[in-house]
Design a protein around this motif. Structure first.
Motif, PDB file in Angstrom:
ATOM      1  N   ASP A 127      11.331  -8.827  -8.957  1.00 31.67           N
ATOM      2  CA  ASP A 127      10.668  -9.723  -8.019  1.00 31.67           C
ATOM      3  C   ASP A 127      10.420  -9.057  -6.680  1.00 31.67           C
ATOM      4  OD1 ASP A 127      13.409  -9.677  -7.588  1.00 31.67           O
ATOM      5  OD2 ASP A 127      13.471 -11.723  -6.813  1.00 31.67           O
ATOM      6  N   GLU A 128      11.136  -7.980  -6.393  1.00 35.31           N
ATOM      7  CA  GLU A 128      10.951  -7.240  -5.152  1.00 35.31           C
ATOM      8  C   GLU A 128       9.761  -6.291  -5.214  1.00 35.31           C
ATOM      9  OE1 GLU A 128      12.779  -7.538  -2.240  1.00 35.31           O
ATOM     10  OE2 GLU A 128      13.536  -9.315  -3.277  1.00 35.31           O
ATOM     11  N   LEU A 129       9.299  -5.966  -6.412  1.00 37.81           N
ATOM     12  CA  LEU A 129       8.211  -5.001  -6.552  1.00 37.81           C
ATOM     13  C   LEU A 129       6.920  -5.482  -5.908  1.00 37.81           C
ATOM     14  CD1 LEU A 129       8.782  -3.762 -10.195  1.00 37.81           C
ATOM     15  CD2 LEU A 129       9.099  -2.458  -8.103  1.00 37.81           C
ATOM     16  N   GLU A 130       6.700  -6.792  -5.858  1.00 38.07           N
ATOM     17  CA  GLU A 130       5.476  -7.314  -5.249  1.00 38.07           C
ATOM     18  C   GLU A 130       5.400  -6.972  -3.765  1.00 38.07           C
ATOM     19  OE1 GLU A 130       4.523 -11.355  -6.090  1.00 38.07           O
ATOM     20  OE2 GLU A 130       5.250 -11.181  -8.135  1.00 38.07           O
ATOM     21  N   LYS A 131       6.548  -6.758  -3.132  1.00 40.88           N
ATOM     22  CA  LYS A 131       6.587  -6.474  -1.701  1.00 40.88           C
ATOM     23  C   LYS A 131       6.300  -5.012  -1.383  1.00 40.88           C
ATOM     24  CE  LYS A 131       9.987 -10.102  -1.106  1.00 40.88           C
ATOM     25  NZ  LYS A 131      11.378 -10.388  -0.834  1.00 40.88           N
ATOM     26  N   VAL A 132       6.378  -4.167  -2.391  1.00 43.39           N
ATOM     27  CA  VAL A 132       6.186  -2.736  -2.181  1.00 43.39           C
ATOM     28  C   VAL A 132       4.706  -2.427  -2.019  1.00 43.39           C
ATOM     29  CG1 VAL A 132       6.465  -0.452  -3.206  1.00 43.39           C
ATOM     30  CG2 VAL A 132       8.251  -2.168  -3.487  1.00 43.39           C
ATOM     31  N   LYS A 133       4.381  -1.632  -1.044  1.00 39.11           N
ATOM     32  CA  LYS A 133       2.999  -1.203  -0.827  1.00 39.11           C
ATOM     33  C   LYS A 133       2.853   0.202  -1.419  1.00 39.11           C
ATOM     34  CE  LYS A 133       1.637  -4.510   2.140  1.00 39.11           C
ATOM     35  NZ  LYS A 133       1.351  -5.711   1.466  1.00 39.11           N
ATOM     36  N   PHE A 134       2.465   0.280  -2.687  1.00 34.63           N
ATOM     37  CA  PHE A 134       2.368   1.564  -3.359  1.00 34.63           C
ATOM     38  C   PHE A 134       1.313   2.466  -2.725  1.00 34.63           C
ATOM     39  CE2 PHE A 134       4.543  -0.948  -6.491  1.00 34.63           C
ATOM     40  CZ  PHE A 134       5.455  -0.055  -7.001  1.00 34.63           C
ATOM     41  N   GLU A 135       0.318   1.871  -2.088  1.00 38.64           N
ATOM     42  CA  GLU A 135      -0.729   2.655  -1.470  1.00 38.64           C
ATOM     43  C   GLU A 135      -0.159   3.561  -0.369  1.00 38.64           C
ATOM     44  OE1 GLU A 135      -0.907  -0.685  -1.877  1.00 38.64           O
ATOM     45  OE2 GLU A 135      -2.463  -0.844  -3.401  1.00 38.64           O
ATOM     46  N   GLU A 136       0.978   3.200   0.204  1.00 39.26           N
ATOM     47  CA  GLU A 136       1.590   4.002   1.268  1.00 39.26           C
ATOM     48  C   GLU A 136       2.022   5.376   0.776  1.00 39.26           C
ATOM     49  OE1 GLU A 136       4.757   1.721   2.949  1.00 39.26           O
ATOM     50  OE2 GLU A 136       3.431   0.068   3.500  1.00 39.26           O
ATOM     51  N   PHE A 137       2.215   5.510  -0.539  1.00 37.67           N
ATOM     52  CA  PHE A 137       2.683   6.766  -1.094  1.00 37.67           C
ATOM     53  C   PHE A 137       1.561   7.743  -1.395  1.00 37.67           C
ATOM     54  CE2 PHE A 137       5.924   3.610  -2.195  1.00 37.67           C
ATOM     55  CZ  PHE A 137       7.018   4.186  -1.583  1.00 37.67           C
ATOM     56  N   TYR A 138       0.316   7.316  -1.227  1.00 39.75           N
ATOM     57  CA  TYR A 138      -0.820   8.176  -1.592  1.00 39.75           C
ATOM     58  C   TYR A 138      -1.628   8.564  -0.398  1.00 39.75           C
ATOM     59  CZ  TYR A 138       0.572   6.787  -6.167  1.00 39.75           C
ATOM     60  OH  TYR A 138       1.307   6.575  -7.300  1.00 39.75           O
TER      61      TYR A 138
ATOM     62  N   TRP B  48       4.434  12.275 -22.413  1.00 43.10           N
ATOM     63  CA  TRP B  48       3.719  11.155 -21.807  1.00 43.10           C
ATOM     64  C   TRP B  48       3.056  10.331 -22.896  1.00 43.10           C
ATOM     65  CZ3 TRP B  48       1.865  16.006 -22.222  1.00 43.10           C
ATOM     66  CH2 TRP B  48       0.571  16.190 -22.690  1.00 43.10           C
ATOM     67  N   ILE B  49       2.603   9.131 -22.509  1.00 46.79           N
ATOM     68  CA  ILE B  49       1.871   8.288 -23.449  1.00 46.79           C
ATOM     69  C   ILE B  49       0.379   8.526 -23.284  1.00 46.79           C
ATOM     70  CG2 ILE B  49       3.644   6.500 -23.621  1.00 46.79           C
ATOM     71  CD1 ILE B  49       1.616   4.830 -21.768  1.00 46.79           C
ATOM     72  N   ASP B  50      -0.334   8.384 -24.375  1.00 42.38           N
ATOM     73  CA  ASP B  50      -1.784   8.574 -24.389  1.00 42.38           C
ATOM     74  C   ASP B  50      -2.374   7.500 -25.287  1.00 42.38           C
ATOM     75  OD1 ASP B  50      -4.358   9.748 -24.252  1.00 42.38           O
ATOM     76  OD2 ASP B  50      -3.964  10.896 -26.071  1.00 42.38           O
ATOM     77  N   PRO B  51      -3.296   6.697 -24.812  1.00 43.56           N
ATOM     78  CA  PRO B  51      -3.904   6.744 -23.490  1.00 43.56           C
ATOM     79  C   PRO B  51      -2.935   6.224 -22.424  1.00 43.56           C
ATOM     80  CG  PRO B  51      -4.778   4.881 -24.709  1.00 43.56           C
ATOM     81  CD  PRO B  51      -3.876   5.626 -25.646  1.00 43.56           C
ATOM     82  N   MET B  52      -3.210   6.629 -21.185  1.00 38.19           N
ATOM     83  CA  MET B  52      -2.361   6.202 -20.081  1.00 38.19           C
ATOM     84  C   MET B  52      -3.183   5.422 -19.055  1.00 38.19           C
ATOM     85  SD  MET B  52      -1.609   9.999 -18.417  1.00 38.19           S
ATOM     86  CE  MET B  52      -0.356   9.453 -17.342  1.00 38.19           C
ATOM     87  N   PRO B  53      -2.511   4.535 -18.292  1.00 35.94           N
ATOM     88  CA  PRO B  53      -3.245   3.731 -17.320  1.00 35.94           C
ATOM     89  C   PRO B  53      -3.771   4.577 -16.166  1.00 35.94           C
ATOM     90  CG  PRO B  53      -0.901   3.298 -17.170  1.00 35.94           C
ATOM     91  CD  PRO B  53      -1.094   4.218 -18.324  1.00 35.94           C
ATOM     92  N   ASP B  54      -4.953   4.201 -15.646  1.00 31.30           N
ATOM     93  CA  ASP B  54      -5.423   4.890 -14.451  1.00 31.30           C
ATOM     94  C   ASP B  54      -4.538   4.461 -13.276  1.00 31.30           C
ATOM     95  OD1 ASP B  54      -6.482   2.466 -13.308  1.00 31.30           O
ATOM     96  OD2 ASP B  54      -8.425   2.831 -14.234  1.00 31.30           O
ATOM     97  N   GLN B  55      -4.588   5.182 -12.178  1.00 31.88           N
ATOM     98  CA  GLN B  55      -3.664   4.975 -11.068  1.00 31.88           C
ATOM     99  C   GLN B  55      -3.764   3.573 -10.465  1.00 31.88           C
ATOM    100  OE1 GLN B  55      -1.250   7.232 -10.305  1.00 31.88           O
ATOM    101  NE2 GLN B  55      -0.430   5.563  -9.096  1.00 31.88           N
ATOM    102  N   GLU B  56      -4.969   3.054 -10.281  1.00 32.16           N
ATOM    103  CA  GLU B  56      -5.130   1.715  -9.696  1.00 32.16           C
ATOM    104  C   GLU B  56      -4.495   0.645 -10.575  1.00 32.16           C
ATOM    105  OE1 GLU B  56      -8.930   0.457  -8.206  1.00 32.16           O
ATOM    106  OE2 GLU B  56      -9.439   2.518  -7.673  1.00 32.16           O
ATOM    107  N   TYR B  57      -4.699   0.751 -11.878  1.00 35.01           N
ATOM    108  CA  TYR B  57      -4.124  -0.228 -12.803  1.00 35.01           C
ATOM    109  C   TYR B  57      -2.606  -0.103 -12.825  1.00 35.01           C
ATOM    110  CZ  TYR B  57      -3.607  -3.012 -17.077  1.00 35.01           C
ATOM    111  OH  TYR B  57      -3.260  -3.961 -18.004  1.00 35.01           O
ATOM    112  N   LEU B  58      -2.102   1.115 -12.799  1.00 37.13           N
ATOM    113  CA  LEU B  58      -0.659   1.341 -12.785  1.00 37.13           C
ATOM    114  C   LEU B  58      -0.024   0.700 -11.553  1.00 37.13           C
ATOM    115  CD1 LEU B  58       1.654   2.708 -14.297  1.00 37.13           C
ATOM    116  CD2 LEU B  58       1.189   4.770 -12.978  1.00 37.13           C
ATOM    117  N   ILE B  59      -0.657   0.851 -10.414  1.00 39.25           N
ATOM    118  CA  ILE B  59      -0.156   0.230  -9.185  1.00 39.25           C
ATOM    119  C   ILE B  59      -0.112  -1.290  -9.347  1.00 39.25           C
ATOM    120  CG2 ILE B  59      -0.740  -0.261  -6.764  1.00 39.25           C
ATOM    121  CD1 ILE B  59      -1.755   2.685  -6.615  1.00 39.25           C
ATOM    122  N   LYS B  60      -1.165  -1.877  -9.913  1.00 37.65           N
ATOM    123  CA  LYS B  60      -1.202  -3.327 -10.117  1.00 37.65           C
ATOM    124  C   LYS B  60      -0.090  -3.777 -11.058  1.00 37.65           C
ATOM    125  CE  LYS B  60      -6.061  -3.888  -9.108  1.00 37.65           C
ATOM    126  NZ  LYS B  60      -7.385  -4.169  -9.608  1.00 37.65           N
TER     127      LYS B  60
END
Length: 92
Positions: free
Chosen positions: A81-92, A51-63
């Motif tokens: 361009d389709e990624l904006e339509k994905v609701k990543f919050e649905e996976f958590y 993995w990379i270090d430092p790594m983004p926190d989850q909220e920033y990664l989603i953004k």
């Protein structure tokens, strides 16, 4: 240009999978071709995960994914361009 906001990056010296100890195996550029950011590439002694270090926190990664940032999606990815339509919050 897309800029990596380092205030949302957190040091992660222990494995995000098993919390095992790790070592830095290299210093690497991000996947963003236009960026000069260099991060640590780590390897876990226990499970071998990289993995990379430092790594983004989850909220920033989603953004980053929602806006199709070149820090998480390779340049020219046809579906970015389709990624904006994905609701990543649905996976958590």
């Amino acid at each position: 240009m897309d800029v990596l906001d380092k205030k949302y990056l957190k040091e992660k010296p222990n494995c995000p999978i098993c919390e095992g100890n790790s070592k830095i195996i290299d210093n690497v550029h991000t996947i963003n071709e236009n960026a000069s950011d260099i991060l640590n590439l780590r390897e876990c002694f226990s499970c071998g995960h990289w993995w990379i270090d430092p790594m983004p926190d989850q909220e920033y990664l989603i953004k980053l994914y929602q806006k199709g940032s070149e820090y998480v999606v390779s340049k020219g990815y046809k579906g970015s361009d389709e990624l904006e339509k994905v609701k990543f919050e649905e996976f958590y």
